[in-house]
Design an enzyme around this catalytic site. Structure first.
Site, PDB file in Angstrom:
ATOM      1  N   HIS A   1     -62.616 -13.161  42.884  1.00  0.00           N
ATOM      2  CA  HIS A   1     -63.509 -12.807  41.778  1.00  0.00           C
ATOM      3  C   HIS A   1     -64.263 -11.531  42.119  1.00  0.00           C
ATOM      4  CE1 HIS A   1     -65.433 -15.668  44.508  1.00  0.00           C
ATOM      5  NE2 HIS A   1     -66.551 -14.985  44.327  1.00  0.00           N
TER       6      HIS A   1
ATOM      7  N   ILE B   1     -73.760 -18.550  37.891  1.00  0.00           N
ATOM      8  CA  ILE B   1     -74.703 -19.667  37.729  1.00  0.00           C
ATOM      9  C   ILE B   1     -75.997 -19.412  38.511  1.00  0.00           C
ATOM     10  CG2 ILE B   1     -73.985 -21.125  39.694  1.00  0.00           C
ATOM     11  CD1 ILE B   1     -73.857 -23.465  37.644  1.00  0.00           C
TER      12      ILE B   1
ATOM     13  N   GLU C   1     -67.406 -17.826  48.923  1.00  0.00           N
ATOM     14  CA  GLU C   1     -67.661 -19.268  48.807  1.00  0.00           C
ATOM     15  C   GLU C   1     -66.656 -19.967  47.914  1.00  0.00           C
ATOM     16  OE1 GLU C   1     -71.692 -19.518  47.466  1.00  0.00           O
ATOM     17  OE2 GLU C   1     -72.513 -19.002  49.435  1.00  0.00           O
TER      18      GLU C   1
ATOM     19  N   HIS D   1     -67.697  -9.536  41.463  1.00  0.00           N
ATOM     20  CA  HIS D   1     -69.080  -9.620  40.974  1.00  0.00           C
ATOM     21  C   HIS D   1     -69.424  -8.303  40.283  1.00  0.00           C
ATOM     22  CE1 HIS D   1     -70.384 -13.101  43.626  1.00  0.00           C
ATOM     23  NE2 HIS D   1     -69.325 -12.690  44.298  1.00  0.00           N
TER      24      HIS D   1
ATOM     25  N   ASN E   1     -65.907 -10.349  47.656  1.00  0.00           N
ATOM     26  CA  ASN E   1     -66.067 -10.888  49.002  1.00  0.00           C
ATOM     27  C   ASN E   1     -64.755 -11.535  49.455  1.00  0.00           C
ATOM     28  OD1 ASN E   1     -68.849 -10.231  49.120  1.00  0.00           O
ATOM     29  ND2 ASN E   1     -69.363 -12.062  47.950  1.00  0.00           N
TER      30      ASN E   1
ATOM     31  N   ARG F   1     -70.995 -15.520  33.229  1.00  0.00           N
ATOM     32  CA  ARG F   1     -72.230 -15.252  33.963  1.00  0.00           C
ATOM     33  C   ARG F   1     -72.319 -16.154  35.192  1.00  0.00           C
ATOM     34  NH1 ARG F   1     -74.857 -11.565  31.034  1.00  0.00           N
ATOM     35  NH2 ARG F   1     -74.344 -11.591  28.815  1.00  0.00           N
TER      36      ARG F   1
HETATM   37  P1  5GP Z   1     -68.667 -15.643  46.448  1.00  0.00           P
HETATM   38  O1  5GP Z   1     -69.754 -15.902  47.439  1.00  0.00           O
HETATM   39  O2  5GP Z   1     -67.501 -16.584  46.610  1.00  0.00           O
HETATM   40  O3  5GP Z   1     -68.257 -14.197  46.392  1.00  0.00           O
HETATM   41  O4  5GP Z   1     -69.326 -15.925  45.049  1.00  0.00           O
HETATM   42  C1  5GP Z   1     -69.212 -17.123  44.362  1.00  0.00           C
HETATM   43  C2  5GP Z   1     -70.156 -17.037  43.193  1.00  0.00           C
HETATM   44  O5  5GP Z   1     -69.827 -18.063  42.279  1.00  0.00           O
HETATM   45  C3  5GP Z   1     -71.622 -17.242  43.584  1.00  0.00           C
HETATM   46  O6  5GP Z   1     -72.382 -16.111  43.174  1.00  0.00           O
HETATM   47  C4  5GP Z   1     -72.021 -18.503  42.829  1.00  0.00           C
HETATM   48  O7  5GP Z   1     -73.340 -18.458  42.351  1.00  0.00           O
HETATM   49  C5  5GP Z   1     -70.998 -18.570  41.702  1.00  0.00           C
HETATM   50  N1  5GP Z   1     -70.671 -19.903  41.250  1.00  0.00           N
HETATM   51  C6  5GP Z   1     -70.320 -20.959  42.040  1.00  0.00           C
HETATM   52  N2  5GP Z   1     -70.047 -22.049  41.286  1.00  0.00           N
HETATM   53  C7  5GP Z   1     -70.231 -21.649  39.989  1.00  0.00           C
HETATM   54  C8  5GP Z   1     -70.098 -22.343  38.747  1.00  0.00           C
HETATM   55  O8  5GP Z   1     -69.759 -23.522  38.664  1.00  0.00           O
HETATM   56  N3  5GP Z   1     -70.355 -21.629  37.623  1.00  0.00           N
HETATM   57  C9  5GP Z   1     -70.718 -20.302  37.667  1.00  0.00           C
HETATM   58  N4  5GP Z   1     -70.948 -19.707  36.490  1.00  0.00           N
HETATM   59  N5  5GP Z   1     -70.851 -19.631  38.823  1.00  0.00           N
HETATM   60  C10 5GP Z   1     -70.611 -20.297  39.972  1.00  0.00           C
END
Ligand code: 5GP
Length: 116
Positions: free
Chosen positions: A101, A32, A96, A103, A88, A30
């Site tokens: 990954h 965070i 980020e 979503h 992304n 899940r």
């Molecule tokens: P991005 O913007 O790279 O597509 O999404 C990264 C996602 O990773 C974000 O939705 C963020 O909330 C999630 N995320 C970042 N660090 C952690 C973490 O330590 N644990 C979990 N469960 N999610 C994380």
């Protein structure tokens, strides 16, 4: 060699996460900071930083991400109503964490794909 992110530590169980599925190929947990009632990240156990780094050798792994996403959507009870799968890539995509990954977002009407 790509640098590990916090997601590698989650895969290895070195830091806590709410893991909903794990096998030899992928891990799902899940988010965070959930952006929808169901917000799960599905990631390959192998470190691939971005979509730009994907090769033909990754086809099976990436296909498995979608198979697992569909199973989790069933488990979460959101399959029939529907959901969104998002990957992304880099700055303009809003990436980020540089461990590829997917979503899985659902549990409500998500609205338009882009905010602008
Ligand atoms: P991005 O913007 O790279 O597509 O999404 C990264 C996602 O990773 C974000 O939705 C963020 O909330 C999630 N995320 C970042 N660090 C952690 C973490 O330590 N644990 C979990 N469960 N999610 C994380």
């Amino acid at each position: 060699m790509a640098e590990e992110t916090i997601f590698s530590k989650i895969i290895r169980g070195e830091i806590p996460a709410n893991i909903v599925f794990q096998d030899d190929t992928v891990t799902a947990f899940r988010d965070i900071s959930p952006q929808a009632p169901t917000h799960i990240l599905i990631i390959p156990n192998k470190l691939i930083p971005t979509v730009n780094d994907v090769t033909e050798q990754d086809e099976q792994v990436l296909g498995h991400l979608i198979v697992v996403a569909a199973k989790i959507a069933q488990q979460e009870g959101i399959a029939e109503d529907g959901y969104r799968l998002v990957i992304n890539c880099n700055k303009h995509g809003g990436q980020e964490v540089f461990h590829i990954h997917m979503h899985l977002l659902g549990g409500k009407l998500l609205g338009p794909l882009l905010s602008q």
